[in-house]
Motif scaffolding. Structure first.
Motif, PDB file in Angstrom:
ATOM      1  N   SER A   1     -50.090 140.588  54.533  1.00 24.09           N
ATOM      2  CA  SER A   1     -50.233 141.846  53.892  1.00 24.09           C
ATOM      3  C   SER A   1     -48.862 142.580  53.920  1.00 24.09           C
ATOM      4  O   SER A   1     -48.321 143.032  53.078  1.00 24.09           O
ATOM      5  CB  SER A   1     -51.734 142.845  54.446  1.00 24.09           C
TER       6      SER A   1
ATOM      7  N   ASN B   1     -46.233 140.629  51.769  1.00 22.06           N
ATOM      8  CA  ASN B   1     -46.339 140.860  50.493  1.00 22.06           C
ATOM      9  C   ASN B   1     -45.713 142.239  50.100  1.00 22.06           C
ATOM     10  O   ASN B   1     -45.263 142.504  49.089  1.00 22.06           O
ATOM     11  CB  ASN B   1     -47.769 140.704  50.109  1.00 22.06           C
TER      12      ASN B   1
ATOM     13  N   ILE C   1     -49.420 140.575  37.657  1.00 18.95           N
ATOM     14  CA  ILE C   1     -50.329 139.929  38.548  1.00 18.95           C
ATOM     15  C   ILE C   1     -51.240 138.949  37.918  1.00 18.95           C
ATOM     16  O   ILE C   1     -51.513 138.877  36.561  1.00 18.95           O
ATOM     17  CB  ILE C   1     -51.300 140.732  39.731  1.00 18.95           C
TER      18      ILE C   1
ATOM     19  N   TYR D   1     -56.044 138.199  45.343  1.00 19.42           N
ATOM     20  CA  TYR D   1     -55.959 138.944  46.554  1.00 19.42           C
ATOM     21  C   TYR D   1     -54.568 138.864  47.021  1.00 19.42           C
ATOM     22  O   TYR D   1     -54.227 137.881  47.453  1.00 19.42           O
ATOM     23  CB  TYR D   1     -57.084 138.699  47.324  1.00 19.42           C
ATOM     24  N   HIS D   2     -53.953 140.136  47.641  1.00 19.07           N
ATOM     25  CA  HIS D   2     -52.742 140.069  48.050  1.00 19.07           C
ATOM     26  C   HIS D   2     -52.629 140.795  49.627  1.00 19.07           C
ATOM     27  O   HIS D   2     -51.410 140.671  50.022  1.00 19.07           O
ATOM     28  CB  HIS D   2     -51.573 140.454  47.315  1.00 19.07           C
TER      29      HIS D   2
ATOM     30  N   VAL E   1     -50.265 146.715  48.446  1.00 15.42           N
ATOM     31  CA  VAL E   1     -50.815 145.203  48.021  1.00 15.42           C
ATOM     32  C   VAL E   1     -52.143 145.648  47.735  1.00 15.42           C
ATOM     33  O   VAL E   1     -52.701 144.739  46.802  1.00 15.42           O
ATOM     34  CB  VAL E   1     -50.692 144.221  49.088  1.00 15.42           C
TER      35      VAL E   1
ATOM     36  N   SER F   1     -54.121 144.142  43.987  1.00 19.32           N
ATOM     37  CA  SER F   1     -55.248 143.122  44.525  1.00 19.32           C
ATOM     38  C   SER F   1     -56.512 143.735  43.811  1.00 19.32           C
ATOM     39  O   SER F   1     -57.110 144.605  44.121  1.00 19.32           O
ATOM     40  CB  SER F   1     -55.547 142.939  45.842  1.00 19.32           C
TER      41      SER F   1
ATOM     42  N   LEU G   1     -46.134 138.701  40.715  1.00 18.47           N
ATOM     43  CA  LEU G   1     -46.770 138.287  42.093  1.00 18.47           C
ATOM     44  C   LEU G   1     -47.776 137.341  41.693  1.00 18.47           C
ATOM     45  O   LEU G   1     -48.844 137.635  41.070  1.00 18.47           O
ATOM     46  CB  LEU G   1     -47.252 139.516  42.729  1.00 18.47           C
TER      47      LEU G   1
ATOM     48  N   GLU H   1     -50.441 134.008  43.635  1.00 20.13           N
ATOM     49  CA  GLU H   1     -50.876 132.986  44.436  1.00 20.13           C
ATOM     50  C   GLU H   1     -50.500 131.396  43.938  1.00 20.13           C
ATOM     51  O   GLU H   1     -51.032 131.058  42.666  1.00 20.13           O
ATOM     52  CB  GLU H   1     -52.478 133.140  44.963  1.00 20.13           C
TER      53      GLU H   1
ATOM     54  N   ASP I   1     -46.982 134.142  46.750  1.00 16.99           N
ATOM     55  CA  ASP I   1     -47.815 134.427  48.023  1.00 16.99           C
ATOM     56  C   ASP I   1     -48.315 133.147  48.326  1.00 16.99           C
ATOM     57  O   ASP I   1     -49.427 132.535  47.836  1.00 16.99           O
ATOM     58  CB  ASP I   1     -48.917 135.391  47.384  1.00 16.99           C
TER      59      ASP I   1
END
Length: 1005
Positions: free
Chosen positions: A684, A687, A705, A710-711, A717, A721, A780, A782, A815
């Motif tokens: 967390s 990020n 995003i 989830y970040h 963050v 998220s 951002l 994942e 991420d």
């Protein structure tokens, strides 16, 4: 009201089941259906039957029936059954039962001539469903539903009144003696014959004494697994119907449950568990008297024996009979039941139904507690407990999978405590039994101890704590049994194991009198085990020292706590679970929103490699915890962290080699240019810092995003998220783009351009925001969406986004907190799986970085770092501390030395291949996806609509946990299993996971 007396000789009743069924040709049956019922039979199929010719009928319209042709002698019984079915048709029992179809004259029963005899004929409605006997694996919920349905049925049949009930028949319990006498001699299997004789001799006198006094009611009396039909609704199996009322008559009310249990218990790994599950569900639906519950196990044993020996007789005499009763499982059950002591069988039923496991148990327990002061400790010396449970510090450093190492650690601790007398506690789940897969079957370890162990030297004198008489020596695996009757109404025994030179049977011994000496030790140092038994040991072949956790409460009712025998001055107490106190502390001091895994949380005390161990010594395969990248408690990491803690631990304002060495090794895994490391403590924070730098450098605020991602948990963050901000509202600066989910999204697996199409939504968001005068600061993402549903980014997704971002001045943040460090197998970092052109401006990492040690980092370029420098110094007190760097460096070494990235690639794919195989057989599985050791199994109620099976997914996770496998739901609808085991996960681990999941999906719930 007693059980009806016999009105026919046993041989006559025997003839009824061996006379054979009527045999009418198909053409005759078609004629009967046409002339008597006005039906045109499209198909006929013969069904099993002991006394009737049963035929499945499908007429021209597709309607289904059963045509039953019976023998002439059965008319009285048939009239009774027909009236009973009419009565049941008026009841709301929640299950379907056959109904009589009237013939063309309106009669429910007709007859046809055959060779000079009149044969009764009935047509019944067809009851759909699968016979319970054909359901290979049955869940506890299904068994409970079977028991409850049986209880409701008995309540309904008991309310039926008929002026002319049928005569008693062969299968009634009062005739069991005659059946066994006539048939045991035909049993060729010596072990089966001996088991049947043992059951006969043990229980027939009890039935003769107790059965006449039990309540009587009309019952189905053939409620076996072939006559109970079940249906499947998604993952759930429930009772759909009951058929075949051919044996219904007034008899002992408990007979239905006994017949049911003796059939359903066949072929099961734990027949007493099945019996208890059926009994409590039946009892809840139709309460039974204590006398009925006490006689249930003997009735089950007798019924099982009569079925097995009757099958043997029919085979020997080459006579007719129902072949379904000739299974090997029926004979195996008789052998098993003959070996179970009567008190154990009775205890299983009593405990399940809320009664003391043994009637004497409460009085014995109360007397011992009240008279501890008068007891003499069995051995002299200072008594103190020794902790042999899984949470004990004595096992620290030992591999929990090494049984010999655990015993050695326990033995060393016991010897260290001498010359005092260490005492192993009652009820303690000791960490000394081999850890096996948990469940209700035979693989569940028996590690909860039913006695106290006093560890004193060999030859130490052992004394009786209370006055008593030696009842027996060397019986049921126990060296000595003392009988105690301290006051009227209290009678119990103390048992001693581990003695040499024991006292003789019949000896009267005063309190404190010697009863033997401690024998030389075995696997553990010499000790004597002391137990209290509320029941006599008649018929016992062995007294258990320890039992499975799932059976502990029942066994403790038979073997109460002997700790009071140590005397009031002792410092020993029975083992108690600590989870209640831990949960209370969490409720008191943690926020209400703090989550816990599972409805019944686990109290974990240690872990190693891919295994957790709870306070009760149970082992759990970890398919869930992606933090422990190289496995729990890796010895090299433990040693490294311990050594560094003993040498130096400070902050990064001081200079130490491990910081620079680790930074060099870490950045070497990344593309060139990503070489400046900001050490922090959590993903967390990493990020948060990347977003802060992006906004500062671009002088923009908006962030694009992926939806459902989830970040982290910080304010910054959480605002990017969706799983967080959906609870308080999306900030205006956050812009979600479609989740590139090829299972549920607009572009599926069959679309080769899915990656580019999903990417275009991101690029369109860039352009839309720019057109509004608010171009985004950052994109951002994942590299594999975790909270978003274990979604693998489609090929070709990131490259066009990165190209567009570079053109528009949008910084990119990868991420990697959950998927980095070789977890995806194909590459060390997740973003690298999208091709060489995908090089982020920031890479954030955490979780697995320290294998559970709190450490995280954000890596960027020197150019970006210098541009951020004007904001002031960056410093994280604990980020990059010497212990964290030493651990992180050793983790990189382990990943390389043990080939764990390759293992993630190969075994991860093997796991998904096996899961895909399950999907071919289980329609609940809608999709299997993943990369390396990050996989998802999505459950749906319907593959066409893809309706999420959210409730089912939670249930499956609970079932997996109960069977010793840990995984948990994820995704927006919580219908996806998130599989992210340590990279040390083996093919055997993958097999254990998939085999267990297969069992659960097959069994249902």
């Amino acid at each position: 009201m007693g059980v009806p007396t016999e009105d026919a000789k046993p041989d006559q009743r025997f003839e009824r089941i061996t006379a054979g069924v009527p045999e009418l040709a198909d053409e005759r049956l078609r004629e009967i259906l046409r002339d008597r019922y006005g039906l045109d039979a499209a198909s006929l199929r013969r069904l099993a039957g002991e006394t009737d010719q049963n035929t499945h009928v499908v007429d021209a319209t597709g309607a289904e029936y059963v045509l039953k042709v019976s023998g002439p002698a059965d008319r009285r019984a048939i009239e009774f059954q027909t009236a009973l079915l009419a009565h049941l048709a008026e009841q709301d029992l929640g299950v379907v039962m056959p109904r009589a179809v009237a013939d063309v004259s309106g009669a429910p029963v007709t007859s046809v001539s055959d060779g000079g005899r009149e044969l009764p004929v009935r047509l019944l409605t067809w009851v759909p469903g699968t016979p319970l006997a054909e359901v290979g694996r049955r869940s506890a919920e299904l068994l409970a539903d079977v028991g409850a349905a049986a209880g409701r049925l008995t309540a309904a049949t008991a309310a039926f009144v008929h002026p002319d009930p049928p005569a008693p028949h062969y299968w009634e319990f009062p005739h069991a003696g005659a059946v066994l006498a006539a048939s045991i001699g035909h049993v060729g299997d010596a072990a089966l014959r001996a088991a049947a004789v043992a059951i006969r001799d043990r229980y027939l006198p009890l039935l003769d004494e107790k059965l006449p006094g039990l309540p009587v009611a009309i019952v189905h009396h053939d409620l076996n697994a072939f006559n109970i039909l079940v249906r499947r609704d998604g993952g759930r199996r429930r009772v759909a119907g009951v058929i075949d009322f051919g044996d219904a008559l007034p008899t002992a009310r408990i007979a239905d449950l006994a017949v049911l249990a003796s059939s359903v218990m066949r072929g099961t790994a734990s027949p007493l568990h099945v019996l208890a599950t059926l009994a409590v569900a039946y009892h809840d639906a139709r309460p039974l008297a204590e006398a009925e519950l006490d006689l249930l196990f003997p009735l089950v044993a007798v019924r099982s024996a009569t079925v097995a020996v009757t099958a043997a007789r029919l085979d020997a005499e080459r006579r007719h009979g129902d072949p379904r009763h000739r299974s090997a499982a029926a004979a195996d059950l008789v052998r098993t039941l003959s070996e179970i002591p009567a008190d154990v069988g009775r205890a299983a039923v009593r405990h399940a139904c809320g009664l003391p496991a043994h009637p004497a148990g409460p009085a014995v327990t109360a007397w011992l507690a009240e008279n501890a002061a008068s007891a003499v400790a069995p051995v002299e010396g200072s008594l103190a407990p020794v902790d042999l449970s899984a949470s004990s510090a004595i096992y620290d450093g030992a591999d929990p999978r090494d049984h010999d190492a655990l015993r050695a650690a326990a033995g060393a601790e016991i010897l260290r405590r001498r010359p005092g007398v260490p005492v192993g506690r009652y009820g303690e789940p000791r960490f000394l039994a081999p850890r096996r897969r948990r469940g209700t079957g035979p693989d569940e370890p028996a590690n909860v101890h039913l006695g106290i162990d006093l560890f004193a030297g060999a030859g130490t004198a052992v004394r009786t704590p209370l006055p008593g008489r030696v009842e027996a020596a060397d019986i049921a695996g126990v060296d000595l049994v003392l009988l105690h009757e301290p006051v009227e109404g209290v009678r119990f025994r103390t048992l001693y194991t581990g003695l040499t030179d024991p006292a003789s049977a019949g000896d009267e011994i005063a309190a404190g009198g010697r009863i033997g000496r401690i024998a030389p030790g075995g696997a553990l140092p010499p000790h004597v085990r002391v137990q209290v038994a509320a029941a006599p040991l008649d018929g016992w072949t062995g007294v258990p020292a320890a039992v499975p956790d799932s059976e502990t409460a029942m066994w403790q009712g038979l073997f109460p706590d002997p700790t009071p025998l140590l005397g009031a001055q002792n410092a020993v107490a029975p083992w108690t679970s600590g989870i209640g106190k831990a949960l209370e502390g969490r409720r008191t001091h943690l926020p209400d929103s703090h989550p816990m895994y599972f409805k019944r949380p686990i109290s974990m005390v240690r872990a190693r490699d891919c295994r957790f161990y709870d306070e009760e010594g149970r082992s759990y395969l970890d398919a869930l915890n992606n933090v422990t990248l190289v496995g729990h408690s890796h010895p090299r990491l433990v040693e490294t962290a311990s050594r560094q803690l003993g040498r130096l631990n400070t902050n990064t304002r001081f200079v130490y080699d491990t910081l620079t060495e680790y930074a060099e090794r870490l950045t070497a895994t990344l593309p060139d240019g990503l070489d400046v490391v900001y050490f922090v403590n959590s993903g967390s924070e990493a990020n948060d810092l990347a977003l802060r730098m992006s906004r500062y450098l671009t002088k923009r605020d908006d962030v694009v995003i992926i939806d459902d991602a989830y970040h982290g948990y910080t304010s910054v963050v959480s605002d990017v998220s969706p799983s967080r901000y959906k609870h308080y509202g999306k900030p205006d600066t956050t812009h979600p783009t479609p989740n590139p989910d090829r299972y549920r999204g607009a572009y599926g697996y069959d679309d080769p351009d899915a990656g580019a199409k999903y990417a275009q939504h991101v690029i369109d968001a860039f352009d839309r925001l720019a057109a509004e005068g608010r171009a985004p600061a950052a994109y951002l993402f994942e590299a594999l969406l975790a909270g978003g549903g274990q979604v693998v980014l489609p090929p070709g997704y990131l490259a066009p986004i990165f190209a567009a971002a570079a053109e528009r001045g949008v910084l990119t943040i990868a991420d990697e907190v959950q998927v980095g460090f070789a977890r995806l197998g194909e590459a060390f970092w997740g973003f690298q799986t999208q091709g060489p052109d995908v090089v982020p401006d920031f890479v954030t990492m955490g979780k697995a970085m320290g294998n559970g040690f709190p450490m995280a980092a954000m890596v960027t370029t020197r150019e970006i770092s210098r541009a951020f420098d004007p904001t002031g110094r960056f410093f994280s007190t604990y980020g990059g501390n010497p212990v964290a760097c030493a651990v992180g460096l050793e983790l990189l070494n382990i990943v390389e030395d043990e080939g764990l990235q390759h293992n993630a690639l190969v075994v991860g794919q093997y796991l998904r291949d096996r899961l895909a195989g399950l999907a071919e057989r289980h329609p609940l599985i809608g999709d299997v996806r993943g990369q390396g050791f990050y996989s998802g199994v999505e459950f749906v109620l319907d593959r066409a609509t893809k309706e999420p099976a959210s409730d089912e997914t939670l249930i499956i996770c609970e079932r997996l946990k109960d069977e010793g496998v840990l995984v948990y739901p994820t995704g927006p609808a919580w219908n996806i299993l998130k599989l992210k085991p340590p990279l040390t996960f083996t093919r055997a681990d993958a097999d254990e996971f998939t085999d267990t999941l297969d069992d659960i999906l097959e069994t249902g719930w």
